[in-house]
Write an enzyme that holds these catalytic residues in place. Sequence first.
Site: not given
Length: 451
Positions: A262-266, A284, A313, A333, A386
């Site tokens: 999940c980081a950085p949380g967007g 995360d 993990d 993600d 991405c």
Amino acid sequence: MSEIFKKLHNKKLSSRAKVIFVIEEILQGQSLSSLMDVLLESVDDADRGFAHQLLLGTLRQWWALTRINESLIEKMPTDQGLFVALNVGLYQLLYMNTPDYAVINDTVQAVKSLEKEYGAGLVNAILRKVAKANAKYAKKVSKNHSLPNWLAKQLKQDWADVYDVLGLALREPASIFIRINSQKCSVADYSALLTKQGIAHSVVELGASGAQSIRLDAPIKVAELPHFADGYITVQDLHAQLSAWLLMDDVPADAAVLDMCCAPGGKTTHLLEMFHMKQLVAIDNDAKRLQRVQQNLERLGLVDKSVQVITADGTAWQSSDVGIDGFDVIVLDAPCTATGVIRRHPDIALLRQEADVASTVALQAKILDNAWTNLKAGGVLLYVTCSLLKAENETQMLNFVNRHPDAKVLPLTLSLDNQFTQQIGHQCLPLNAGGGDGFYYAKLQKAVMPS
């Protein structure tokens, strides 16, 4: 990092010398994001814009500049820093309006100040040669792509029809997009606020469910945007904002949702802005990056008892660890080579190696398989990367579906420029300057298997 900080705050080093030093550190494995602020804080206000442009520009054009250097140097220097200095000098000669004499003299002085006097003659000779035939080399350096050969070859294989356009687009800066926190403001109202303050921007279509975003059309410090500290907005790429919208019909009020990696949380914060969920667990494996998630939750006013942020993990974590018998929705993600955000993080093109693709694909598969065990029958998994590489996207999904007979592919409704429908999912490509980065989305449902 303390040694890097100390070096950058050496007042004897010019801005050029500091940029050379930073790129050396990047080539040793440091990330641009970890060094950029330190660099800019270390230079005078008057030089900040120059240092910023010189660093990012040299990184964006790195491989094109490298090929010019390789064609001119008879014997490659063993000191990597000299090669960096040459690329930094070439970028100024071929892309900036800095006078030739200033580029040559100051780059040579930068080399000396970095205790590389032995390379001053080489740097001086190469830069003078290019300066004398500037137009010739400017034409050469502007052609085609600025990518490592392995990546260029793979992109040509994956995206043959748009390869030339894609290669050129990845050399350009990315636009800055902001997501409006719908719990505090509307896109129309925030646009009006920006207009009132004279901040150039455009309202752009997101391509899903009539959603919109805002693109900033002129540089501005994000923290200076209206009500940033009050949680009205989040900086997030246009295509990254699609996740929550693609789940509009999949998140009921009593849903338990897992945001993996999940980081950085967007995406975590966007889910909370849009949906009233029974429970949201965000995991995360990077505790340091999870601090950013917590900071974003607090700034946006989204701290709630229903939200749990956990260091874990993704290949092994189980929903039973938090007393949940499976999730209704999982957003994954996945870790990837991040080739879709090279415009925004040009150091990626220097740091990634061909071997990274196979190891990344293997890690993705492990996380996917584990995520599937944590999804309820009838639940939905949204897979996101991405990356521009089909191995991490379409092929990964095809292999996953072959391994899991209970995985049903769900259609995605998107209407975007530069969107490419795949056998499974959709790929968004960064083909134009004002558009979003490269993102891939696929949505699967876990079928209820007969007993």
